[in-house]
Motif scaffolding. Structure first.
Motif, PDB file in Angstrom:
ATOM      1  N   ASP A   1      -1.786  18.283  -4.572  1.00 13.44           N
ATOM      2  CA  ASP A   1      -0.375  17.577  -4.744  1.00 13.44           C
ATOM      3  C   ASP A   1      -0.024  16.584  -3.416  1.00 13.44           C
ATOM      4  O   ASP A   1      -0.298  16.867  -2.339  1.00 13.44           O
ATOM      5  CB  ASP A   1       0.801  18.569  -4.824  1.00 13.44           C
ATOM      6  CG  ASP A   1       0.535  19.674  -6.006  1.00 13.44           C
ATOM      7  OD1 ASP A   1       0.097  19.079  -7.088  1.00 13.44           O
ATOM      8  OD2 ASP A   1       0.624  20.866  -5.889  1.00 13.44           O
ATOM      9  N   LEU A   2       0.864  15.619  -3.699  1.00 15.55           N
ATOM     10  CA  LEU A   2       1.328  14.695  -2.785  1.00 15.55           C
ATOM     11  C   LEU A   2       2.263  15.192  -1.981  1.00 15.55           C
ATOM     12  O   LEU A   2       3.279  15.894  -2.679  1.00 15.55           O
ATOM     13  CB  LEU A   2       1.693  13.428  -3.533  1.00 15.55           C
ATOM     14  CG  LEU A   2       0.618  12.664  -4.168  1.00 15.55           C
ATOM     15  CD1 LEU A   2       1.443  11.315  -4.800  1.00 15.55           C
ATOM     16  CD2 LEU A   2      -0.331  12.430  -3.568  1.00 15.55           C
TER      17      LEU A   2
ATOM     18  N   LEU B   1      -5.545  12.216   3.502  1.00 16.03           N
ATOM     19  CA  LEU B   1      -5.090  11.063   3.902  1.00 16.03           C
ATOM     20  C   LEU B   1      -5.416  10.213   2.525  1.00 16.03           C
ATOM     21  O   LEU B   1      -6.459  10.224   2.177  1.00 16.03           O
ATOM     22  CB  LEU B   1      -5.106  10.349   4.982  1.00 16.03           C
ATOM     23  CG  LEU B   1      -4.699   8.998   4.844  1.00 16.03           C
ATOM     24  CD1 LEU B   1      -3.131   9.037   5.502  1.00 16.03           C
ATOM     25  CD2 LEU B   1      -5.362   8.287   6.045  1.00 16.03           C
ATOM     26  N   ARG B   2      -4.404   9.715   1.550  1.00 21.19           N
ATOM     27  CA  ARG B   2      -4.689   8.789   0.547  1.00 21.19           C
ATOM     28  C   ARG B   2      -3.959   7.625   0.825  1.00 21.19           C
ATOM     29  O   ARG B   2      -2.862   7.522   0.975  1.00 21.19           O
ATOM     30  CB  ARG B   2      -4.249   9.531  -0.752  1.00 21.19           C
ATOM     31  CG  ARG B   2      -4.570   8.773  -1.906  1.00 21.19           C
ATOM     32  CD  ARG B   2      -4.192   9.326  -3.258  1.00 21.19           C
ATOM     33  NE  ARG B   2      -5.290  10.387  -3.425  1.00 21.19           N
ATOM     34  CZ  ARG B   2      -5.181  11.433  -4.300  1.00 21.19           C
ATOM     35  NH1 ARG B   2      -3.927  11.572  -5.018  1.00 21.19           N
ATOM     36  NH2 ARG B   2      -6.045  12.557  -4.346  1.00 21.19           N
ATOM     37  N   ILE B   3      -4.736   6.325   0.680  1.00 20.08           N
ATOM     38  CA  ILE B   3      -4.067   5.184   0.752  1.00 20.08           C
ATOM     39  C   ILE B   3      -4.207   4.422  -0.792  1.00 20.08           C
ATOM     40  O   ILE B   3      -5.786   4.465  -0.850  1.00 20.08           O
ATOM     41  CB  ILE B   3      -4.712   4.246   1.832  1.00 20.08           C
ATOM     42  CG1 ILE B   3      -4.486   5.080   3.162  1.00 20.08           C
ATOM     43  CG2 ILE B   3      -4.146   3.034   1.964  1.00 20.08           C
ATOM     44  CD1 ILE B   3      -4.996   4.120   4.563  1.00 20.08           C
TER      45      ILE B   3
ATOM     46  N   LEU C   1       0.952  -1.327   0.125  1.00 15.27           N
ATOM     47  CA  LEU C   1      -0.164  -0.037   0.082  1.00 15.27           C
ATOM     48  C   LEU C   1       0.816   1.085  -0.093  1.00 15.27           C
ATOM     49  O   LEU C   1       1.911   1.223   0.572  1.00 15.27           O
ATOM     50  CB  LEU C   1      -0.840   0.065   1.281  1.00 15.27           C
ATOM     51  CG  LEU C   1      -1.788  -0.903   1.514  1.00 15.27           C
ATOM     52  CD1 LEU C   1      -2.684  -0.926   2.649  1.00 15.27           C
ATOM     53  CD2 LEU C   1      -2.992  -0.931   0.240  1.00 15.27           C
ATOM     54  N   ARG C   2       0.593   2.267  -0.759  1.00 15.66           N
ATOM     55  CA  ARG C   2       1.137   3.645  -0.641  1.00 15.66           C
ATOM     56  C   ARG C   2       0.257   4.383   0.346  1.00 15.66           C
ATOM     57  O   ARG C   2      -0.992   4.510   0.208  1.00 15.66           O
ATOM     58  CB  ARG C   2       1.297   4.208  -2.182  1.00 15.66           C
ATOM     59  CG  ARG C   2       2.322   4.429  -2.560  1.00 15.66           C
ATOM     60  CD  ARG C   2       2.499   5.161  -4.023  1.00 15.66           C
ATOM     61  NE  ARG C   2       3.181   4.238  -4.722  1.00 15.66           N
ATOM     62  CZ  ARG C   2       3.588   4.435  -5.977  1.00 15.66           C
ATOM     63  NH1 ARG C   2       3.134   5.843  -6.515  1.00 15.66           N
ATOM     64  NH2 ARG C   2       4.439   3.812  -6.734  1.00 15.66           N
ATOM     65  N   VAL C   3       1.041   5.082   1.203  1.00 17.25           N
ATOM     66  CA  VAL C   3       0.055   6.219   1.988  1.00 17.25           C
ATOM     67  C   VAL C   3       0.819   7.612   1.584  1.00 17.25           C
ATOM     68  O   VAL C   3       1.866   7.678   1.455  1.00 17.25           O
ATOM     69  CB  VAL C   3       0.687   5.848   3.494  1.00 17.25           C
ATOM     70  CG1 VAL C   3      -0.137   6.814   4.416  1.00 17.25           C
ATOM     71  CG2 VAL C   3       0.182   4.525   3.834  1.00 17.25           C
ATOM     72  N   ASN C   4      -0.280   8.389   1.341  1.00 11.33           N
ATOM     73  CA  ASN C   4       0.226   9.850   1.056  1.00 11.33           C
ATOM     74  C   ASN C   4      -0.498  10.668   1.845  1.00 11.33           C
ATOM     75  O   ASN C   4      -1.567  10.531   2.263  1.00 11.33           O
ATOM     76  CB  ASN C   4      -0.199  10.191  -0.555  1.00 11.33           C
ATOM     77  CG  ASN C   4       0.981   9.151  -1.449  1.00 11.33           C
ATOM     78  OD1 ASN C   4       0.551   8.316  -2.012  1.00 11.33           O
ATOM     79  ND2 ASN C   4       2.217   9.567  -1.331  1.00 11.33           N
ATOM     80  N   LEU C   5       0.121  11.796   1.898  1.00 10.06           N
ATOM     81  CA  LEU C   5      -0.824  12.988   2.306  1.00 10.06           C
ATOM     82  C   LEU C   5      -0.695  13.949   1.050  1.00 10.06           C
ATOM     83  O   LEU C   5       0.312  13.989   0.269  1.00 10.06           O
ATOM     84  CB  LEU C   5       0.106  13.914   3.630  1.00 10.06           C
ATOM     85  CG  LEU C   5       0.095  13.197   4.902  1.00 10.06           C
ATOM     86  CD1 LEU C   5       0.767  13.963   5.845  1.00 10.06           C
ATOM     87  CD2 LEU C   5      -1.393  12.879   5.488  1.00 10.06           C
ATOM     88  N   VAL C   6      -1.938  14.480   0.996  1.00 11.11           N
ATOM     89  CA  VAL C   6      -2.489  15.110  -0.066  1.00 11.11           C
ATOM     90  C   VAL C   6      -2.585  16.699   0.108  1.00 11.11           C
ATOM     91  O   VAL C   6      -3.365  16.782   1.075  1.00 11.11           O
ATOM     92  CB  VAL C   6      -3.619  14.594  -1.033  1.00 11.11           C
ATOM     93  CG1 VAL C   6      -3.614  15.396  -2.277  1.00 11.11           C
ATOM     94  CG2 VAL C   6      -3.331  13.248  -1.326  1.00 11.11           C
TER      95      VAL C   6
END
Ligand code: AHR
Length: 664
Positions: free
Chosen positions: A167-168, A199-201, A157-162
């Motif tokens: 924009d990540l 939060l993006r998963i 899994l990729r975990v990002n803040l957007v």
């Protein structure tokens, strides 16, 4: 300039309304040496009665997104997919469904199932937080979730803040491996501050996985507690130096229905398995609906007790008395529980006392100990019912009182006097509370500035031998319902009446406490916040000036033999602090004339000493603090000399001052 004139006129009308003698109205311009000097007296050697430690406290209710999205530091909304619309707060994309089979947590059975759709990061979930997720550059955030694979082999899994431009700006990878529910965690350290992140998963590799209880907390919670409080908001509470902490409501205790009432047992134990409940402020006001307002109960009774301890306040829980909100339910509504069926409610009360105070060997004492607090929480005060009225209430309260007195005679019970400061319900309930011999009677009043000024004498005539007063909810409501300086000044004036009557008034708590600037239902409120900042209102500073200068014993402060309750627009009270050996004088000047007063301090040695003064003052009655300009109305501190046993004070117009004079 126009505004200043307007506000002066407003102040004049207050002055005229309080009908001062003509010669005093004609006193000359402020700050002139020929101003009349008024004499006041107090006698340090004659303390009248003690001031309770609980005198100035706080009342927390999950209203205005005060808990989830506020004080409770969780950053993910609907973390366990249990809102009525399970994807509320989430934006799923690719192949995402909600499932309930073989859940990780039986009381929160919904979870998300993600299946790779052939595209790297093509399947995933965004969480919007509470009006965005506030993160600060360089701070650490712990993201945790429960997961299991449905297909064979690991899934990455990729975990990002957007950010708000999509924009990540922060990225981590977590590999989920295994078909049993397992807790995973990763720490994010965003390199920039963002008030409205998401939060993006997403899925990086093939397969199907289940995700549950996706949670993100700053590592920096108040006192670094796990599952803790937002540090800045909790610190703002501690800085009030509250003596008591009333929780968890308010109307949410009652619930609109029997089903949605607050049940404390649902709020303890592992957070993942605390069942979510709709918040009644979700739908209470037709013009201010918040369909995404739920209670996760992550901030539950254990956390409330612990927070009370952490901020040095005595806990004061409120329990449902068997009645659902009486504003919303008729007398014969089936949402009210019949007296004969009250047993589970009464057991909840008895079990709560055991949870708070019982030995670790008791059923509920063990729950407390397992949560990390083997020592008792020393519960002494317990309120049964919030804003109740009519005969429905005493007949239920009586049953609780019998049971609690029989098993825990040391517990002090608080009963309600209804939703109003006077009137039929109030007149009916006070005698009923006396008949039932409750220890304290909870009074609520949200009233006008004029009412508050007149109310400075409210408690002078109260029965000294009856139950004590708990002013459990109060706030000055100007017509525009804003947190203005003038409302705060009226509260300061009114509160002199609390202190002068400390033999009758034992507990007071302003209401409500918190409001999210983008998600409030009720105002004024003591503390406003957004996702990154806190804003203290003038009303906050008044509470703080009282809380930090509570004193231990009241002493009589008089002008020509009478207490100051509006004469010359002055409201005053005095207390000793036997712990610090100081005399504390509090004076509100609600008029537009500066007043010079000499306070004869009988019992204070004539030798020169220095008084510390804290003053809240403004020339504009409408002045207020805002998120952008939080320092428009703040107290200032300075010192003045005290000689010959005399406090020579100049009381500026529209001001509230606290003087601390050392006795030694
Ligand atoms: O403080 C807001 C609400 O006012 C409380 O929930 C309720 O007790 C009162 O009516």
């Amino acid at each position: 300039m126009k505004k200043t004139i307007t506000t002066l006129f407003a102040a004049m009308s207050v002055l005229v309304a309080t009908a001062q003698p003509a010669e005093q109205l004609s006193a000359s311009d402020p700050a002139m040496p020929w101003d009349p000097i008024y004499s006041m007296k107090l006698d340090v050697n004659k303390p009248l009665f003690p001031i309770q430690n609980t005198m100035y406290g706080i009342f927390f209710e999950d209203i205005n997104f005060g808990a989830d999205g506020g004080l409770y530091a969780e950053l993910i909304k609907n973390r366990s997919f249990e809102f009525e619309e399970p994807f509320m707060g989430w934006a799923p994309f690719g192949n995402v469904t909600i499932q309930t089979k073989n859940p990780a947590f039986p009381k929160n059975p919904h979870y998300a199932r993600l299946t790779y759709n052939g595209q790297i990061t093509g399947t995933g979930l965004d969480n919007e937080g509470f009006k965005g997720i506030g993160v600060k550059a360089g701070e650490k955030y712990d993201l945790t979730f429960y997961a299991r694979t449905v297909t064979n082999g690991p899934v990455r899994l990729r975990v990002n803040l957007v950010d708000s431009h999509n924009d990540l700006f922060e990225r981590a990878v977590v590999e989920v491996n295994g078909k049993n529910w397992t807790k995973y965690s990763v720490t994010l350290t965003p390199r920039k501050t963002e008030e409205k992140a998401r939060l993006r998963i997403t899925m990086e590799t093939q397969g199907t996985i289940d995700l549950e209880h996706i949670s993100m907390f700053p590592q920096n919670t108040f006192m670094n507690r796990p599952n803790g409080m937002r540090a800045d908001l909790a610190q703002a509470l501690k800085d009030l130096k509250p003596g008591v902490f009333r929780f968890p409501g308010g109307c949410i205790v009652e619930g609109t229905t029997h089903e949605t009432r607050y049940q404390w047992k649902n709020t303890v134990g592992p957070v993942e398995n605390r069942p979510v409940n709709i918040n009644r402020w979700n739908y209470t006001f037709a013009h201010k609906k918040f369909p995404d307002y739920y209670q996760s109960y992550g901030l539950g009774f254990f956390e409330y007790f612990q927070l009370a301890e952490d901020i040095g306040a005595e806990p004061l829980p409120v329990l449902n008395c068997g009645l659902s909100c009486q504003f919303e339910n008729e007398e014969h509504s089936h949402e009210h529980t019949a007296v004969k069926d009250l047993k589970p409610f009464i057991e909840d009360a008895l079990d709560l006392i055991e949870f708070a105070n019982g030995p670790v060997t008791s059923k509920w004492g063990k729950v407390r100990a397992d949560m990390g607090h083997p020592e008792p929480f020393n519960l002494r005060l317990l309120a049964i019912g919030n804003e109740q009225w009519g005969p429905l209430y005493p007949e239920r309260l009586e049953k609780f009182i019998e049971a609690i007195r029989a098993r825990y005679p040391e517990i002090e019970i608080i009963g309600s006097s209804g939703p109003g400061s006077e009137g039929e319900d109030f007149e009916y309930l006070w005698p009923e509370m006396k008949r039932l011999k409750v220890d304290h009677v909870d009074e609520h009043y949200y009233r006008s500035p004029e009412w508050f000024l007149e109310g400075a004498t409210r408690y002078d005539s109260y029965d000294r031998n009856g139950p004590k007063v708990f002013a459990g909810e109060y706030a000055c409501h100007p017509r525009n319902r804003e947190n203005s300086f003038y409302a705060a000044l009226c509260e300061a004036a009114f509160m002199t009446g609390f202190e002068r009557n400390a033999d009758v008034v034992h507990i007071t708590t302003y209401a409500p406490l918190f409001a999210h600037v983008e998600a409030w239902q009720w105002r004024p409120d003591l503390i406003w916040f957004d996702n990154l900042n806190v804003m203290k209102t003038p009303n906050y500073y008044v509470q703080q000036m009282y809380g930090q200068n509570a004193g231990t014993d009241v002493v009589a402060l008089t002008m020509e033999g009478a207490p100051l309750t509006g004469r010359l627009d002055l409201y005053a009270t005095a207390a000793l602090d036997k712990e610090t050996h100081e005399l504390i004088v509090k004076v509100a000047n609600t008029g537009i004339r500066q007043r010079r007063v000499n306070v004869e301090l009988e019992g204070v040695p004539a030798s020169k000493r220095t008084a510390k003064v804290t003053r809240l003052q403004h020339t504009d009655l409408e002045a207020k603090n805002t998120m952008c300009r939080p320092d428009q109305v703040v107290p200032v501190e300075f010192e003045i000399p005290v000689e010959d046993g005399m406090l020579r004070a100049i009381l500026p117009p529209l001001s509230f001052g606290v003087y601390r004079i050392p006795l030694k």
